[in-house]
Design a protein around this motif. Structure first.
Motif, PDB file in Angstrom:
ATOM      1  N   UNK A 149       4.094  14.061  44.824  1.00 57.66           N
ATOM      2  CA  UNK A 149       5.123  15.093  44.894  1.00 57.66           C
ATOM      3  C   UNK A 149       5.152  15.902  43.600  1.00 57.66           C
ATOM      4  N   UNK A 150       4.996  15.211  42.460  1.00 53.62           N
ATOM      5  CA  UNK A 150       4.961  15.911  41.186  1.00 53.62           C
ATOM      6  C   UNK A 150       3.781  16.859  41.083  1.00 53.62           C
ATOM      7  N   UNK A 156       2.381  24.289  43.138  1.00 56.20           N
ATOM      8  CA  UNK A 156       3.046  25.396  43.845  1.00 56.20           C
ATOM      9  C   UNK A 156       3.987  26.180  42.930  1.00 56.20           C
ATOM     10  N   UNK A 157       4.980  25.513  42.364  1.00 57.34           N
ATOM     11  CA  UNK A 157       5.986  26.198  41.553  1.00 57.34           C
ATOM     12  C   UNK A 157       5.525  26.438  40.119  1.00 57.34           C
ATOM     13  N   UNK A 163       6.585  29.786  37.985  1.00 60.11           N
ATOM     14  CA  UNK A 163       8.019  29.814  37.718  1.00 60.11           C
ATOM     15  C   UNK A 163       8.430  28.842  36.621  1.00 60.11           C
ATOM     16  N   UNK A 164       7.704  27.723  36.502  1.00 57.51           N
ATOM     17  CA  UNK A 164       8.101  26.678  35.555  1.00 57.51           C
ATOM     18  C   UNK A 164       6.886  26.170  34.792  1.00 57.51           C
ATOM     19  N   UNK A 165       7.111  25.651  33.583  1.00 53.95           N
ATOM     20  CA  UNK A 165       6.012  25.005  32.846  1.00 53.95           C
ATOM     21  C   UNK A 165       5.560  23.752  33.582  1.00 53.95           C
ATOM     22  N   UNK A 166       4.303  23.399  33.436  1.00 53.42           N
ATOM     23  CA  UNK A 166       3.755  22.247  34.151  1.00 53.42           C
ATOM     24  C   UNK A 166       3.729  20.976  33.309  1.00 53.42           C
TER      25      UNK A 166
END
Length: 338
Positions: A149-150, A156-157, A163-166
């Motif tokens: 899931x992570x 994706x995000x 949209x966000x840092x990984x």
């Protein structure tokens, strides 16, 4: 049994729980292939250097002697030293603990908000669409591996949508700007040093790892909330309230949710172990510098003392949280007596 006697009894029971966990971890770590010294120094290390390093780490002694020595040091409050940096394990874990606490609090808040909202939605509107959707969500999110899931949210995000840092806890510039850290908690330290804008960057980095753990744990709260409210709405007092003109929403929010709090708090306490276990994988995927990442590093390096120290802290946290949950029962539901 009074509440005070119950608390004392539970505290005493924490001792064998920690003892059993330490024993299991001690055995499993030494069953892993590889030697800590060769992992740290390389395979080409001279025999005399290998023997000296093993003696320094106490690995030249029989297993039962190593085990007894470790138990004795834990009883003294000494968790030992890391194999590579030779830093006290307690100090090393204390530096990483705030990051895990921040992640755990954010994930817990998200899981309860998402799970309770979905459970109430399924209870209020038991239609042919709403109820199956909530059940499918609960089943899928409970079954999906947290690391997968992570990675999915990262792809994706993070990478896809941007949209966000990984990974990481802060951007490189803010890491430097916030150093040194008085407490280790980013939000607190940002205000102490007079740089509150760093909190925005921190929340930006916290979003994906907390969402990963929050979604993973929300399935349990959604199912428990729905089942509890379904039972509450079938009680006689609920039917009597409806006959007097009270709305279903008012009855559920004022009376139903109070009765639902006991199983929800029970699940919140039980989820602490799952939360910490999921934190190991989540922190590894997102390079989050918490205790979970310490465990991952320790296993890779075969740093027995570091992993055992982290597991000791985990065991104490789980036992203390479960004790607090049991005590809270008495204040929420006066029918409970110890």
């Amino acid at each position: 049994m009074g509440l005070r006697d119950y608390v004392v009894k539970r505290i005493l029971l924490m001792i064998p729980i920690v003892f059993v966990l330490l024993t299991i971890v001690f055995v499993l770590l030494r069953a892993l292939p590889g030697d800590p010294v060769t992992m740290l120094e390389g395979k080409d290390i001279p025999e005399e250097v290998l023997a000296r390093r093993r003696a320094e780490l106490g690995l030249d002694q029989p297993l039962h002697v190593q085990y007894l020595n470790y138990l004795a040091s834990v009883l003294r409050g000494d968790l030992g030293y890391t194999a590579l940096e030779r830093i006290p394990v307690a100090e090393y874990i204390a530096m990483r603990l705030p990051a895990t606490v921040e992640l755990a609090l954010a994930a817990s808040l998200l899981s309860i908000m998402i799970g309770v909202a979905l459970g109430m939605l399924a209870s209020f509107y038991r239609t042919k669409t709403t109820l199956p959707v909530v059940k499918i969500y609960s089943s899928v999110t409970f079954a999906i591996p947290v690391f997968y899931l992570g990675l999915l949210l990262q792809a994706t995000l993070g990478v896809g949508a941007g949209l966000f840092p990984t990974g990481g806890r802060l951007s490189a510039l803010n890491e430097v700007a916030l150093s040194p850290r008085p407490t280790g908690f980013v939000v607190v330290d940002a205000f102490i040093v007079g740089k509150p804008w760093i909190v925005v960057d921190f929340l930006h980095h916290l979003a994906l790892p907390s969402l990963t753990l929050g979604i993973y744990l929300s399935s349990v709260f959604a199912r428990v909330t729905y089942l509890t409210l379904a039972e509450v709405t079938s009680q006689d007092y609920f039917t009597a309230g409806r006959s007097r003109g009270l709305t279903k929403t008012m009855l559920v929010l004022r009376y139903g949710m109070r009765n639902a709090m006991i199983p929800l708090i029970t699940m919140a306490g039980l989820q602490v172990a799952a939360l910490l276990g999921g934190a190991v994988l989540t922190e590894t995927v997102f390079n989050w510098p918490g205790i979970g990442y310490v465990v991952y590093e320790g296993i890779l390096k075969r740093d027995y003392v570091l992993v055992q120290g982290a597991v000791t802290i985990y065991a104490i946290i789980v036992a203390v949280v479960n004790l607090v949950v049991d005590i809270v029962y008495a204040y929420i539901d006066p029918r409970i007596r110890y």
